[in-house]
Scaffold this active site. Structure first.
Site, PDB file in Angstrom:
ATOM      1  N   ASP A   2     -17.880   5.468 -18.430  1.00  0.00           N
ATOM      2  CA  ASP A   2     -17.215   4.377 -17.724  1.00  0.00           C
ATOM      3  C   ASP A   2     -17.869   3.055 -18.117  1.00  0.00           C
ATOM      4  O   ASP A   2     -18.687   2.997 -19.033  1.00  0.00           O
ATOM      5  CB  ASP A   2     -17.261   4.605 -16.211  1.00  0.00           C
ATOM      6  N   TYR A  54     -12.523  10.171 -18.399  1.00  0.00           N
ATOM      7  CA  TYR A  54     -13.655   9.900 -17.508  1.00  0.00           C
ATOM      8  C   TYR A  54     -13.564  10.739 -16.231  1.00  0.00           C
ATOM      9  O   TYR A  54     -14.527  11.405 -15.833  1.00  0.00           O
ATOM     10  CB  TYR A  54     -13.729   8.412 -17.146  1.00  0.00           C
ATOM     11  N   GLU A  61     -13.337   9.612  -7.178  1.00  0.00           N
ATOM     12  CA  GLU A  61     -13.258   9.017  -8.507  1.00  0.00           C
ATOM     13  C   GLU A  61     -12.002   8.162  -8.674  1.00  0.00           C
ATOM     14  O   GLU A  61     -12.039   7.107  -9.310  1.00  0.00           O
ATOM     15  CB  GLU A  61     -13.305  10.105  -9.584  1.00  0.00           C
TER      16      GLU A  61
END
Length: 350
Positions: free
Chosen positions: A141, A123, A40
């Site tokens: 996102d 997020y 991520e």
């Protein structure tokens, strides 16, 4: 469109689409929070196609959070070289150290505690919590913003305070609480593959029956973003001082772009500057010494998120073997130090 009336049909349609179209990505083959966190962070501001190579490099070089924490920052930055937004790499390293020192090398198992980690925002915390631990936290996102804005024809700017609240509420309402990991990955893939920013194939979309933007011929109008702040323009003049095969560089230590990366002797100006003017500067005279041999300059333009850098590289053969405050590096030593993408491009074309 009533939100409640579309929740279950949309979830069903989305998960059905995902079964057929999901991307096979290496970080989806694990529940390891370290691997998910790493992916991520890499994928922030980075395309999946580019990010996969870096993910494999990091997992090979630093297979556990303990390996990452024990590595020198320079080694981490070198592995990151070319990805840009280097604060991500610095935060990655700092968080690994925190996890080893304060959490016994284990990731927190709650969304709230994940948010306390450096470089982990809402997020990323939602992605780790939902994928690693199956906790019901919706990701939000750029892909998800776009899908929701079109689905409900929302013209509130996505990064405004009101917009963030509105989209967060929608994302939470649509989330499948029983399968948050699959749902989150499905809606991100749907935005990346089907509901793309420009010219999506709406006629072939399974969601067009729910999509208010499609039904009102407004797909190209949403999501709405705030007007961008004009980019700062900067002029960098690098003196590529060479003595024999060796070059002279030093680490950028000020809190600015490319912090902790290495660079050549630099003069920065607010406006374009001639070489004749640069050569009159005291620091340049000190770097070049007596009877330097100057070669043809090379100019590159580098566009960052908030600034544009016009860089001119001025190759110089110098007679003295040291430049005060700079480190003399052989070609072999150069391979081990992290530099900006712009300097890397220049060196690769030498």
């Amino acid at each position: 469109m009533n939100r409640e009336s579309v929740v279950l049909p949309f979830r069903t349609a989305l998960l059905g689409w995902y079964k057929t179209h999901q991307r096979e990505l290496p970080w989806r083959q694990t529940r390891d929070p370290y691997a998910i966190w790493l992916s991520e962070i890499i994928l922030q501001q980075t395309r999946v196609e580019q990010g996969q190579a870096y993910y494999h490099l990091f997992m090979t070089t630093f297979p556990t959070v303990q390996h990452l924490a024990a590595a020198p920052l320079n080694e981490v930055l070198k592995c990151w070289q070319g990805l840009g937004y280097y604060s991500r790499a610095r935060n990655l390293h700092a968080t690994a150290i925190t996890l080893v020192n304060d959490y016994e090398g284990r990731f927190p198992t709650s969304y709230e505690h994940l948010l306390k980690l450096k470089g982990v925002g809402p997020y990323t915390a939602a992605a780790i919590a939902s994928i690693a631990y199956q906790l019901p936290h919706a990701v939000l996102d750029g892909n998800v913003f776009r899908v929701l804005a079109r689905l409900f024809l929302i013209d509130t700017p996505i990064h405004s305070t009101e917009g963030k609240k509105q989209f967060t509420s929608l994302a939470d309402a649509l989330l499948d609480p029983n399968h948050p990991d699959t749902y989150n990955q499905a809606i991100m893939d749907f935005g990346a593959l089907q509901c793309v920013p420009a010219k999506p194939n709406c006629e072939a979309c399974h969601m067009k029956g729910f999509c208010q933007a499609y039904q009102h011929d407004a797909v190209s109008l949403v999501p709405v973003r705030k007007a961008e702040t004009p980019k700062r323009v900067r002029y960098f003049y690098y003196f590529v001082c060479r003595h024999g095969d060796d070059l002279f560089l030093r680490e950028r230590t000020n809190k600015d772009v490319w912090h902790h990366l290495w660079e050549f002797p630099l003069v920065e100006t607010e406006q374009p500057c001639t070489l004749e003017t640069l050569l009159t500067r005291p620091e340049v005279k000190t770097w070049l010494g007596d009877t330097p041999t100057l070669h043809q300059p090379v100019t590159l333009k580098h566009v960052l998120s908030h600034q544009i850098i016009h860089a001119t590289f001025i190759p110089v053969d110098i007679q003295q073997s040291t430049i005060e405050t700079y480190t003399r590096l052989s070609p072999t030593a150069m391979e081990a130090i992290p530099v900006s993408r712009m300097i890397d491009l220049y060196l690769s074309n030498l």
